[in-house]
Design an enzyme around this catalytic site. Sequence first.
Site, mmCIF file in Angstrom:
data_model
loop_
_atom_site.group_PDB
_atom_site.id
_atom_site.type_symbol
_atom_site.label_atom_id
_atom_site.label_comp_id
_atom_site.label_asym_id
_atom_site.label_seq_id
_atom_site.Cartn_x
_atom_site.Cartn_y
_atom_site.Cartn_z
ATOM 1 C CB ALA A 201 3.460 48.024 31.746
ATOM 2 C CG ASP A 215 4.125 37.321 29.054
ATOM 3 O OD1 ASP A 215 4.399 37.414 30.263
ATOM 4 O OD2 ASP A 215 3.726 38.269 28.363
ATOM 5 C CD GLU A 265 0.496 39.964 34.133
ATOM 6 O OE1 GLU A 265 0.038 41.073 33.866
ATOM 7 O OE2 GLU A 265 1.543 39.521 33.630
HETATM 8 ZN ZN LIG Z 1 4.098 39.538 30.612
#
Ligand SMILES: [Zn+2]
Length: 293
Positions: A201, A215, A265
């Site tokens: 990003a 994450d 993701e």
């Molecule tokens: Zn991430």
Amino acid sequence: MQSRKIRFSHNKKKKWPMIVTVLVGAILITVPTIWIGLHDWNLDESLIALSPESSQNEPIPEPQDSSENDSIAVEEKPVSPLEPEETEELEEEPDELQESPTPPAEVPENNGYIPNQTLPDVPTIKNGFIIANKKNPLPSDYNKGEDQTAREAFDKMAAAAKVDGFELFAFSTFRSYERQVDLYNQYVEKDGQAAADRYSARPGFSEHQTGLAFDIGEVNFEQHWASSSFGETPAGQWVAQNAHLYGFIMRYPLGKEEITGYMHEAWHFRYVGVVPATDIYTNKQTLEEYLDL
Ligand SMILES: [Zn+2]
């Protein structure tokens, strides 16, 4: 005597062609030698300099900037996802290397960003959810750190996963605006902006800046961290199927790239609370669809 004289003079006459030949030969050897010497003894360069188009060839053409060329960006892509992991910062942030090596075929122009959009003074909040996506950036000074409720929910999920035999770890959570500036610049430098926009990003646009994005990977299986392969591991599948029970959603699901602006993701989860997460999971939605953004 007479005949010798004649022969002598005859010989003398014959010497001129020889001298000319030697001189021409010397010139033929000397001139190219000097020419090549002038070009740093580089034979290719010397030959190029001789050609009539030499002025155009002079600067060795650089590969075109990938930010202007999708196909080049696509070709470069496979190199990127894991390499940054080997740089210094990998330890804490394997995240950025993220994004799977296969870019979506249908990449929107500007990679989903609104051209020339500036960061706002206040964050976008819809139905109580703070938004950070490619159309709704955060103020650069939005800096609340990791969300405590999200951390507690993650710890609960990790405890449940452990019972089932998976040791989960959140290898990247809150990231400040400044941190994202550093990361994003590194990726742009490495892969060009077009490629970097597909897996990292821009500063102000990262959901990690909200403190709600986690994450997730499995301890001792670091090779699957920030990799689409995590989704194929038993631990990755466990998280995909159970995260909503703890209030997390898989933020960038497969097949929703056009809606979320990011490639799938398998490791990036966002805390939204148990009820919304369960709704989103059950209806196979994204946060954008759920909030009608
Ligand atoms: Zn991430």
